[in-house]
Design a protein around this motif. Structure first.
Motif, PDB file in Angstrom:
ATOM      1  N   GLU A  41      -4.509   8.888  -1.950  1.00 45.04           N
ATOM      2  CA  GLU A  41      -5.602   8.394  -2.282  1.00 45.04           C
ATOM      3  C   GLU A  41      -6.564   9.612  -2.336  1.00 45.04           C
ATOM      4  OE1 GLU A  41      -7.004   5.197  -2.330  1.00 45.04           O
ATOM      5  OE2 GLU A  41      -5.048   4.498  -2.164  1.00 45.04           O
ATOM      6  N   SER A  88     -10.493  11.648  -2.831  1.00 44.61           N
ATOM      7  CA  SER A  88     -11.844  11.726  -2.493  1.00 44.61           C
ATOM      8  C   SER A  88     -12.425  12.818  -3.231  1.00 44.61           C
ATOM      9  CB  SER A  88     -12.313  11.434  -0.962  1.00 44.61           C
ATOM     10  OG  SER A  88     -13.651  11.378  -1.028  1.00 44.61           O
ATOM     11  N   LEU A 117      -4.839  10.467   2.270  1.00 43.14           N
ATOM     12  CA  LEU A 117      -5.918  10.930   1.701  1.00 43.14           C
ATOM     13  C   LEU A 117      -6.247  12.335   1.461  1.00 43.14           C
ATOM     14  CD1 LEU A 117      -8.889   9.989   0.759  1.00 43.14           C
ATOM     15  CD2 LEU A 117      -9.534  10.395   2.984  1.00 43.14           C
ATOM     16  N   GLU A 158      -2.494  10.937  -8.199  1.00 39.46           N
ATOM     17  CA  GLU A 158      -2.751   9.541  -8.121  1.00 39.46           C
ATOM     18  C   GLU A 158      -1.683   8.397  -7.224  1.00 39.46           C
ATOM     19  OE1 GLU A 158      -5.095   8.268 -11.481  1.00 39.46           O
ATOM     20  OE2 GLU A 158      -7.114   9.165 -10.799  1.00 39.46           O
TER      21      GLU A 158
END
Length: 267
Positions: free
Chosen positions: A156, A158, A128, A152
């Motif tokens: 992941e 955010s 992430l 991508e």
């Protein structure tokens, strides 16, 4: 014997304000002052409340607010104020520590990071990363959407920070605690030089950052060398931070990010 009292006054943007906490930390730890830290950004007040080395106070950034602040400052044995112009000859953190009569080391820390990381969960799947939204306002010609699409397949993703149409002055009602939690839960922070990069570094998160804004400052300020003053490779020389090559392509940036994180994540 009563301890001497010191005030540290931050007057700049969120990143500069976080840098100024370095002087407050050192005045308490090295010189045994009772320290009050004055700033104008309510969105980081909750974050700084976890630091027991100094007390944090807000002041209003208007004429009356500054008059009230200067009135309070008369009661201190020592007042250290953020310079109106940083020298850009050394890290901001080291410069303000030097002004405070402390050892001019560059590192600083935000204790809330230890609290937030305590809740981190290791999940299977792709690593992430958190990306700062100020990528869009500090793109310097980069196609940010194309860059994100290239990441991508590997990560992941955010997002943290304010939308592109807002800056810190328009985001005072927001609390950065949620963003801080996202940063601490991630495997790496990616973004340009700015307040979110300072936040990620202070929280103890690994960062990979774009350097075009640093070059822009170096070209426009006409003093010092901004590459010595900002950027987490300077502020945290023993940390795992990576400054991306100036004006690197999206493909180059993606390759460096993937290779850097794969050393620990097994991509």
């Amino acid at each position: 014997m009563l301890k001497r009292r010191a005030a540290v006054v931050a007057t700049g943007w969120v990143g500069d304000t976080l840098a100024c906490t370095a002087a407050a930390i050192s005045l308490a730890e090295e010189r045994d002052f009772l320290v009050d830290f004055y700033m104008k950004w309510p969105q980081i007040q909750a974050l700084l409340s976890y630091d027991e080395r100094f007390n944090t106070h807000l002041y209003k950034d208007n004429g009356l607010g500054r008059i009230r602040l200067w009135s309070k400052l008369k009661n201190y044995d020592l007042v250290v104020k953020e310079p109106s112009q940083w020298s850009h000859n050394e890290p901001f953190t080291a410069e303000l520590r030097r002004m405070a009569g402390c050892i001019p080391t560059p590192e600083f820390d935000l204790p809330v990071g230890n609290v937030l990381r305590h809740h981190k969960q290791i999940k299977p799947g792709k690593p992430l990363i958190v990306i700062s939204r100020d990528m869009y306002t500090r793109a310097f010609g980069r196609d940010v959407d194309l860059f994100v699409r290239g990441l991508e397949p590997y990560f992941e993703i955010s997002w943290v920070g304010l939308p592109p149409d807002r800056n810190s002055r328009k985001g005072k009602e927001l609390d950065l605690m949620q963003d801080a939690e996202k940063i601490c839960m991630a495997d790496c922070f990616v973004g340009p030089e700015g307040g979110m990069l300072w936040l990620a570094g202070g929280l103890g998160q690994r960062t990979i950052y774009f350097t075009e804004r640093i070059q822009h400052a170096k070209e426009t300020l006409g003093r010092g060398d901004s590459f010595k003053a900002v950027g987490n490779e300077n502020i945290f020389p023993n940390g795992r931070h990576v400054a991306l090559p100036l004006y690197c392509t999206n493909d180059e940036a993606i390759r460096i990010i993937v290779n850097s994180i794969s050393c620990n994540s097994g991509i």
